[in-house]
Design an enzyme around this catalytic site. Structure first.
Site, PDB file in Angstrom:
ATOM      1  CD  GLU A 165      -2.830   1.263   0.163  1.00  0.00           C
ATOM      2  OE1 GLU A 165      -2.454   2.288  -0.421  1.00  0.00           O
ATOM      3  OE2 GLU A 165      -3.812   0.608  -0.213  1.00  0.00           O
ATOM      4  CG  ASP A 190       4.550   2.311  -7.311  1.00  0.00           C
ATOM      5  OD1 ASP A 190       3.917   1.293  -7.673  1.00  0.00           O
ATOM      6  OD2 ASP A 190       4.696   3.297  -8.044  1.00  0.00           O
ATOM      7  CG  ASP A 200      -7.183   4.101  -6.785  1.00  0.00           C
ATOM      8  OD1 ASP A 200      -8.114   4.159  -5.969  1.00  0.00           O
ATOM      9  OD2 ASP A 200      -5.983   4.090  -6.442  1.00  0.00           O
ATOM     10  CG  PHE A 234     -12.658   1.124  -1.874  1.00  0.00           C
ATOM     11  CD1 PHE A 234     -12.882   2.311  -2.562  1.00  0.00           C
ATOM     12  CD2 PHE A 234     -11.759   1.128  -0.832  1.00  0.00           C
ATOM     13  CE1 PHE A 234     -12.195   3.465  -2.224  1.00  0.00           C
ATOM     14  CE2 PHE A 234     -11.063   2.286  -0.480  1.00  0.00           C
ATOM     15  CZ  PHE A 234     -11.279   3.447  -1.182  1.00  0.00           C
ATOM     16  CD  GLU A 235     -17.612  -6.875  -2.586  1.00  0.00           C
ATOM     17  OE1 GLU A 235     -16.831  -7.295  -1.720  1.00  0.00           O
ATOM     18  OE2 GLU A 235     -18.213  -7.611  -3.388  1.00  0.00           O
TER      19      GLU A 235
HETATM   20  C1  LIG Z   1      -9.912   1.885  -4.146  1.00  0.00           C
HETATM   21  S1  LIG Z   1      -8.746   1.376  -2.965  1.00  0.00           S
HETATM   22  C2  LIG Z   1      -9.160  -0.330  -2.673  1.00  0.00           C
HETATM   23  C3  LIG Z   1      -8.714  -0.816  -1.337  1.00  0.00           C
HETATM   24  C4  LIG Z   1      -9.005  -2.285  -0.984  1.00  0.00           C
HETATM   25  N1  LIG Z   1      -8.366  -3.223  -1.894  1.00  0.00           N
HETATM   26  C5  LIG Z   1     -10.477  -2.550  -0.897  1.00  0.00           C
HETATM   27  O1  LIG Z   1     -10.983  -3.387  -1.654  1.00  0.00           O
HETATM   28  O2  LIG Z   1     -11.140  -1.908  -0.061  1.00  0.00           O
HETATM   29  C6  LIG Z   1      -7.280   1.236  -3.949  1.00  0.00           C
HETATM   30  C7  LIG Z   1      -6.002   1.281  -3.112  1.00  0.00           C
HETATM   31  O3  LIG Z   1      -4.883   1.012  -3.934  1.00  0.00           O
HETATM   32  C8  LIG Z   1      -3.791   1.790  -3.461  1.00  0.00           C
HETATM   33  N2  LIG Z   1      -2.813   1.894  -4.551  1.00  0.00           N
HETATM   34  C9  LIG Z   1      -2.972   2.505  -5.750  1.00  0.00           C
HETATM   35  N3  LIG Z   1      -1.866   2.375  -6.492  1.00  0.00           N
HETATM   36  C10 LIG Z   1      -0.984   1.654  -5.748  1.00  0.00           C
HETATM   37  C11 LIG Z   1       0.339   1.203  -5.966  1.00  0.00           C
HETATM   38  N4  LIG Z   1       0.981   1.450  -7.120  1.00  0.00           N
HETATM   39  N5  LIG Z   1       0.952   0.500  -5.000  1.00  0.00           N
HETATM   40  C12 LIG Z   1       0.324   0.220  -3.825  1.00  0.00           C
HETATM   41  N6  LIG Z   1      -0.944   0.630  -3.556  1.00  0.00           N
HETATM   42  C13 LIG Z   1      -1.583   1.342  -4.509  1.00  0.00           C
HETATM   43  C14 LIG Z   1      -4.425   3.109  -3.069  1.00  0.00           C
HETATM   44  O4  LIG Z   1      -3.630   3.820  -2.136  1.00  0.00           O
HETATM   45  C15 LIG Z   1      -5.749   2.654  -2.468  1.00  0.00           C
HETATM   46  O5  LIG Z   1      -5.671   2.504  -1.065  1.00  0.00           O
END
Ligand SMILES: C[S@@+](CC[C@H](N)C(=O)[O-])C[C@H]1O[C@@H](n2cnc3c(N)ncnc32)[C@H](O)[C@@H]1O
Length: 231
Positions: free
Chosen positions: A85, A112, A135, A208-209
């Site tokens: 994360e 990342d 995202d 998020f779901e």
């Molecule tokens: C929409 S949230 C979904 C969170 C979780 N998987 C859920 O289902 O509730 C997307 C997450 O991906 C993380 N994220 C986006 N790009 C990323 C990356 N390159 N590396 C690690 N985390 C990332 C964002 O910080 C965010 O917390």
């Protein structure tokens, strides 16, 4: 690479827009990250040495607040999970949950995920990769920021053991179609469901779901298996 050099700019799947962390989150990051977090700077990491018990390792990309990942680790003690994360508040929250529930098969890394997959994970070392509710970057000009791209799928396939899984879920129908189309064109993966998977029980529901469902969105799961001997 220098982000300010337009010729070499890395296109990231996230934008850091983090508000203030709570005192509890700061304390968790300072005191618990050394216990349950993983530091990585460069080079492939020996994933097996991170966990108390050896076992197949699953990467969870973008765990958000970590609620679903913690639940998954508790119900699947046969796997070791490494959650990735970039969001520090969510990482602090998950660290506290790991401590409170004594979850020994879950570690977290603030990084990342794409950079880590590229340089920190050896070929054929993962039992699974999960990408839940990434995202969606809905605007066309932002599609390049989506995590799922042809070259990302090739990289994930390389890091998976033969027979390893890639499980993705989204409530954004157009991103779901994008994932399906790209994975149909990815020779390293087979799709045993021949499309979206139905009645999926392998994944606990996440914040998020639930948000997507409240908005009336449909949820799509794609579960793919790494073919043997294609790379
Ligand atoms: C929409 S949230 C979904 C969170 C979780 N998987 C859920 O289902 O509730 C997307 C997450 O991906 C993380 N994220 C986006 N790009 C990323 C990356 N390159 N590396 C690690 N985390 C990332 C964002 O910080 C965010 O917390």
């Amino acid at each position: 690479m220098n982000d300010s050099n337009p010729q070499q700019r890395i296109i990231r799947s996230f934008v850091r827009r983090e508000g203030r962390l709570t005192d509890g989150q700061i304390r968790a990051l300072e005191q618990l990250y050394p216990l349950y977090g993983v530091d990585w700077t460069d080079g492939p990491l020996d994933l097996n040495r991170l966990f108390v018990k050896p076992g197949p390792v699953v990467l969870d990309i973008g765990f958000g607040d970590g609620e679903a990942l913690a639940a998954m680790a508790i119900t699947h003690p046969e796997y070791n999970y490494l959650g990735l994360e970039v969001y520090r508040a969510g990482t602090g929250k998950l660290l506290r949950r790991i401590e409170a529930d004594g979850i020994s098969n879950l570690k977290v890394m603030l990084t990342d995920a794409t950079e880590f997959l590229k340089a920190g994970v050896a070929s054929a070392s993962l039992a699974g990769v999960q990408l839940f509710f990434p995202d969606p970057w809905p605007k066309k000009r932002h599609h390049k920021r989506r995590m799922v791209q042809p070259e990302w799928l090739t990289m994930v396939a390389d890091r998976l053991q033969p027979g390893g899984f890639l499980h993705m879920a989204t409530d954004w129908a157009e991103y779901a179609d994008w994932m399906l189309e790209l994975t149909n064109q990815a020779p390293d993966f087979e799709n045993p469901h021949r499309g979206f998977a139905s009645n999926v029980t392998a994944r606990p529901s996440s914040r998020f779901e639930r948000r997507g469902l409240r908005k009336g969105h449909q949820v799509f799961d794609l579960i793919l298996l790494r073919r043997a001997g294609t790379l």
